[in-house]
Design a protein around this motif. Sequence first.
Motif, mmCIF file in Angstrom:
data_model
loop_
_atom_site.group_PDB
_atom_site.id
_atom_site.type_symbol
_atom_site.label_atom_id
_atom_site.label_comp_id
_atom_site.label_asym_id
_atom_site.label_seq_id
_atom_site.Cartn_x
_atom_site.Cartn_y
_atom_site.Cartn_z
ATOM 1 N N SER A 45 0.799 -1.223 0.000
ATOM 2 C CA SER A 45 0.000 0.000 0.000
ATOM 3 C C SER A 45 0.833 1.275 0.000
ATOM 4 N N VAL A 46 1.742 1.399 0.956
ATOM 5 C CA VAL A 46 2.522 2.636 1.098
ATOM 6 C C VAL A 46 3.384 2.882 -0.141
ATOM 7 N N SER A 47 4.088 1.849 -0.607
ATOM 8 C CA SER A 47 4.973 1.999 -1.768
ATOM 9 C C SER A 47 4.208 2.392 -3.022
ATOM 10 N N ILE A 48 3.067 1.750 -3.263
ATOM 11 C CA ILE A 48 2.285 2.052 -4.460
ATOM 12 C C ILE A 48 1.678 3.448 -4.394
ATOM 13 N N CYS A 49 1.177 3.816 -3.227
ATOM 14 C CA CYS A 49 0.593 5.158 -3.074
ATOM 15 C C CYS A 49 1.654 6.247 -3.276
ATOM 16 N N GLU A 50 2.847 6.024 -2.755
ATOM 17 C CA GLU A 50 3.921 7.002 -2.929
ATOM 18 C C GLU A 50 4.386 7.069 -4.381
ATOM 19 N N ALA A 51 4.409 5.924 -5.068
ATOM 20 C CA ALA A 51 4.900 5.881 -6.449
ATOM 21 C C ALA A 51 3.954 6.563 -7.433
ATOM 22 N N PHE A 52 2.636 6.397 -7.220
ATOM 23 C CA PHE A 52 1.676 6.905 -8.200
ATOM 24 C C PHE A 52 0.830 8.072 -7.684
ATOM 25 N N GLY A 53 1.055 8.470 -6.444
ATOM 26 C CA GLY A 53 0.319 9.610 -5.903
ATOM 27 C C GLY A 53 -1.109 9.305 -5.510
ATOM 28 N N LEU B 248 0.306 -10.924 -11.138
ATOM 29 C CA LEU B 248 1.170 -10.485 -12.239
ATOM 30 C C LEU B 248 0.651 -9.202 -12.886
ATOM 31 N N PHE B 249 -0.659 -9.114 -13.090
ATOM 32 C CA PHE B 249 -1.252 -7.919 -13.685
ATOM 33 C C PHE B 249 -1.008 -6.702 -12.797
ATOM 34 N N MET B 250 -1.085 -6.911 -11.481
ATOM 35 C CA MET B 250 -0.849 -5.810 -10.557
ATOM 36 C C MET B 250 0.587 -5.301 -10.649
ATOM 37 N N SER B 251 1.535 -6.179 -11.046
ATOM 38 C CA SER B 251 2.950 -5.797 -11.096
ATOM 39 C C SER B 251 3.225 -4.735 -12.156
ATOM 40 N N PHE B 252 2.413 -4.700 -13.218
ATOM 41 C CA PHE B 252 2.624 -3.660 -14.224
ATOM 42 C C PHE B 252 1.455 -2.671 -14.306
ATOM 43 N N SER B 253 0.610 -2.661 -13.277
ATOM 44 C CA SER B 253 -0.485 -1.689 -13.209
ATOM 45 C C SER B 253 0.069 -0.307 -12.878
ATOM 46 N N THR B 254 -0.522 0.704 -13.473
ATOM 47 C CA THR B 254 -0.073 2.089 -13.233
ATOM 48 C C THR B 254 -1.218 3.031 -12.893
ATOM 49 N N THR B 255 -2.456 2.561 -13.041
ATOM 50 C CA THR B 255 -3.615 3.395 -12.739
ATOM 51 C C THR B 255 -4.520 2.685 -11.747
ATOM 52 N N PHE C 267 -8.982 -3.831 -11.086
ATOM 53 C CA PHE C 267 -9.250 -5.047 -11.857
ATOM 54 C C PHE C 267 -8.436 -6.220 -11.313
ATOM 55 N N ALA C 268 -7.181 -5.953 -10.969
ATOM 56 C CA ALA C 268 -6.331 -7.005 -10.408
ATOM 57 C C ALA C 268 -6.919 -7.538 -9.110
ATOM 58 N N GLY C 269 -7.435 -6.641 -8.264
ATOM 59 C CA GLY C 269 -8.057 -7.062 -7.013
ATOM 60 C C GLY C 269 -9.259 -7.953 -7.243
ATOM 61 N N LYS D 94 14.398 -4.338 -3.904
ATOM 62 C CA LYS D 94 14.188 -4.154 -5.345
ATOM 63 C C LYS D 94 13.125 -3.070 -5.579
ATOM 64 N N SER D 95 11.871 -3.527 -5.697
ATOM 65 C CA SER D 95 10.739 -2.622 -5.901
ATOM 66 C C SER D 95 9.460 -3.425 -5.725
ATOM 67 N N PHE D 96 8.345 -2.721 -5.580
ATOM 68 C CA PHE D 96 7.085 -3.446 -5.440
ATOM 69 C C PHE D 96 6.718 -4.141 -6.748
ATOM 70 N N GLU D 97 7.095 -3.547 -7.906
ATOM 71 C CA GLU D 97 6.812 -4.183 -9.187
ATOM 72 C C GLU D 97 7.532 -5.528 -9.310
ATOM 73 N N TYR D 98 8.802 -5.539 -8.956
ATOM 74 C CA TYR D 98 9.594 -6.766 -9.007
ATOM 75 C C TYR D 98 8.999 -7.823 -8.074
ATOM 76 N N THR D 99 8.629 -7.404 -6.866
ATOM 77 C CA THR D 99 8.111 -8.343 -5.875
ATOM 78 C C THR D 99 6.784 -8.941 -6.316
ATOM 79 N N LEU D 100 5.907 -8.111 -6.873
ATOM 80 C CA LEU D 100 4.625 -8.611 -7.368
ATOM 81 C C LEU D 100 4.822 -9.585 -8.524
ATOM 82 N N ALA D 101 5.690 -9.231 -9.462
ATOM 83 C CA ALA D 101 5.943 -10.100 -10.613
ATOM 84 C C ALA D 101 6.514 -11.443 -10.159
ATOM 85 N N PHE D 102 7.484 -11.402 -9.250
ATOM 86 C CA PHE D 102 8.105 -12.621 -8.749
ATOM 87 C C PHE D 102 7.072 -13.481 -8.012
#
Length: 389
Positions: A14-22, A71-78, A84-86, A142-150
């Motif tokens: 939550s915190v990482s994604i909120c900070e990354a995308f505002g 996996l879809f959440m790992s490259f989500s940006t909006t 949708f991933a949820g 790493k990053s939240f994207e990497y962790t979600l993808a992995f």
Amino acid sequence: MGYGLAYSSISLYSVSICEAFGFSRGQFSVVMSLLSLSMSIGAFSYGKLSQKFSLKFLMINGVMMIAAGVLFMSFSTTLPMFYFAGILIGWGLSIATVIPASILMLNWFGDKRGGALGIILASTGIGAMVFSPFVIYFIDLKSFEYTLAFSGIILAVLLVPIAVFVIREKPTIQNKEKSQAETTYEEQKQGQKSGLSLKEARKTLTFYFCTITVAMYSIVFVGVTYFIPSYLLDIGLSPMVVGVMISLLSGANAIGKIIMGKINDVFNVSICVTYGTVLFIIAMVIALLIQSPVMAGVFAIIYGLSVSTASFPLTIIVSDFFGEMAYGEILSFIQGIAGLVAALAIPVAGLIYDQTGSYNLIFMVYIGLSIIPFATYFIALKKKPVIEV
């Protein structure tokens, strides 16, 4: 593993994604709300789906949906992409985890399914205990994207083969003639169960007080569990310490389910409800006073022990109040209602955080709300219908 990497871990991002995308915390909390909503709809639909498809087919599709959602959440940006991933993860969890696991335990262990089911329920806490520190570590490293993808890849690689090659709906025997050992538990017990139908149960006041009890406990425990990682980070604990706390909480949750089972066996479900509610209130008071990792650890253990109040008593209450004739139908109906209510409550709590910038008010509200299901349970008990055997 599905719960550990796809459900329990969502709040850790939550915190990482909120900070990354505002995003605001309230906006992102809708992800968990939609996930819970999707799980509830899936629970309502499972009965009809199981009439058209095999349990194994549903489980395979479910684990694929869980992995795809992560996996879809790992490259989500909006926000719509995260939402949708949820939904995808929630639907997958509903048809691949607790409901089919309960059916498998019923078919394989029959009257002795209690212990096996207890282990299955405890495994949800164990999964979160094992994976939470790793999720926190990789987000930080790493990053939240990497962790979600992995995480999505791990879920696909490990769970899909298990669903395909390991899962068997019921024991099989070589004798062509169907014996009692080969029949499912439901088939063996057909015509021997007493109790009320769902339609009959809905005509009683007990049903509605029971539904309120489960729904309110779901609001309280789902909400607090979701916000804990963000709260601990906000008060100054490091990501690694938070990971340890979540792991500790999850381990206590697993142990708490076993303890509650013992309490029910020795005493009754009323003692379970009282025990869980008192522990919850104590834990939340400690949460509001946390000033060090030690206090956070004490909170994590006590709260973890109380979490099973949201799930374990319901399985006993439904059979005690309404009998076994329509047990599964009544149980899934009440669980579905509770999930829907909890899903709607999460974003409301998120909005409170957005307005106040603190979780203190939210936690105080949850303490107050916990008294409601405690009271409605005992009202339901007092109005318990008489079941003719």
